[in-house]
Design an enzyme around this catalytic site. Structure first.
Site, PDB file in Angstrom:
ATOM      1  N   ASP A  82       0.821  -1.211   0.000  1.00 46.27           N
ATOM      2  CA  ASP A  82       0.000   0.000   0.000  1.00 46.27           C
ATOM      3  C   ASP A  82       0.857   1.264   0.000  1.00 46.27           C
ATOM      4  OD1 ASP A  82      -2.414   1.434   0.136  1.00 46.27           O
ATOM      5  OD2 ASP A  82      -2.337   1.531   2.325  1.00 46.27           O
ATOM      6  N   HIS A  83       0.443   2.260  -0.773  1.00 53.99           N
ATOM      7  CA  HIS A  83       1.041   3.603  -0.747  1.00 53.99           C
ATOM      8  C   HIS A  83       2.568   3.605  -0.777  1.00 53.99           C
ATOM      9  CE1 HIS A  83      -2.356   6.306  -0.443  1.00 53.99           C
ATOM     10  NE2 HIS A  83      -2.913   5.515   0.458  1.00 53.99           N
ATOM     11  N   GLY A 182      -7.678   7.781   8.096  1.00 54.81           N
ATOM     12  CA  GLY A 182      -7.842   8.014   9.527  1.00 54.81           C
ATOM     13  C   GLY A 182      -9.311   8.177   9.900  1.00 54.81           C
ATOM     14  N   HIS A 209     -10.016   4.789  -0.873  1.00 53.20           N
ATOM     15  CA  HIS A 209      -9.189   4.789   0.329  1.00 53.20           C
ATOM     16  C   HIS A 209      -9.950   5.482   1.458  1.00 53.20           C
ATOM     17  CE1 HIS A 209      -5.015   3.744  -1.277  1.00 53.20           C
ATOM     18  NE2 HIS A 209      -5.843   3.576  -2.299  1.00 53.20           N
ATOM     19  N   GLY A 210      -9.504   5.260   2.685  1.00 52.47           N
ATOM     20  CA  GLY A 210     -10.146   5.924   3.812  1.00 52.47           C
ATOM     21  C   GLY A 210     -11.500   5.337   4.146  1.00 52.47           C
TER      22      GLY A 210
END
Length: 285
Positions: A82-83, A182, A209-210
């Site tokens: 990821d990322h 988050g 995402h998120g």
């Protein structure tokens, strides 16, 4: 059972109109909980390691752990990096050692540099058939060392997304449409019209995402609009790990870490099961 590619799993999701959960793990307990839930619910699953997690555990260890858990629980797993940002060498090591999906995140750069880095990742990953996820637009919040102001997060422009996919050859595209990494300070507001437009202009699955804190009905609304991969990380980290350590450790006689570890496995499995049912991926294997 085995490690399978993101492209393979998302093609099945597209055909059958559901999304696949992509869940962050930080150690063996989290990973076991994720795979356990997938097996019990007969669901495809994406086990997702951040660059920070890989630095702690090591690429080879992560791959072997995922392979053995896939065999133990009888379920295919997409092992996803990821990322990955500014560390193409780590991405290459993950590809070389057996990751079946990687995300190159050069979204902080201008369009041309984002394309250049993403194409390098696609070209390298193609050697093993590893899938690649790219990103265009800025997704707010904090993810490892990536920090983007929620107020300044830039949404994905649909026409740019279409051009980016054509210019890079990515297998999946992370888009900025109103989620943040988050926990949310305010209720999230997804731009469904934007998601629909991006889906209409691009041929690849979209990634949200998120996912921690997004209402279930918003997930259900986004899936028919082309969102086929949904990332959940913070909920597993906080509710599936930190809170278990805080609440259960004082109760354990002689502070037996094995009993705490089992609680982490069970809590992570519980969280993943809830998401699987929302995303519609149960009984798809």
């Amino acid at each position: 059972m085995a490690l399978v590619t993101l492209k393979y799993v998302l093609e099945n999701a597209r055909k059958n109109k559901y999304a696949v959960g992509s869940f962050n793990f930080f150690g063996l307990e989290n990973l076991r909980g994720i795979v356990k839930a997938a097996s019990e619910n007969k669901s495809p699953v994406i086990a997702m390691a951040s660059t920070g997690a890989v630095k702690v555990m090591g690429e080879k260890v992560v791959v072997v752990a995922a392979e053995k858990l896939s065999e133990e629980y009888g379920v295919d797993i997409v092992l996803h990096l990821d990322h990955c940002k500014d560390d193409l060498e780590m991405l290459k090591r993950c590809v070389d050692n057996g990751f079946t999906s990687v995300m190159i995140d050069a979204s902080a750069y201008d369009y041309e540099e984002n394309v250049r880095q993403t194409r390098l990742a696609v070209e390298y990953a193609s050697r093993t058939g590893c899938s690649v996820e790219g990103e265009i637009g800025h997704i707010g919040g904090v993810e490892d060392e990536i920090v983007v102001s929620e107020c300044e997060a830039l949404f994905t422009v649909p026409e740019d997304a279409a051009r980016f996919v054509a210019d890079t050859g990515v297998d999946a595209l992370a888009v900025a449409v109103g989620t943040v990494h988050g926990f949310y300070k305010l209720p999230p507001k997804l731009d469904f019209d934007r998601i629909k437009k991006i889906h209409e202009l691009t041929p690849v699955p979209l990634v949200l995402h998120g996912g921690t804190g997004v209402p279930d009905d918003d997930f259900r609304k986004a899936i028919p609009l082309g969102v086929l991969k949904i990332n959940v990380g913070t909920e597993l980290k906080v509710n599936g790990y930190f809170n278990v350590m805080k609440d259960f450790t004082p109760q354990v006689k002689n502070s037996d870490p094995r009993k705490v570890a089992l609680k982490i496995v069970d809590k992570c499995s519980e969280i993943v099961t809830e998401k699987i049912n929302v995303f519609g991926s149960a009984d798809r294997l």
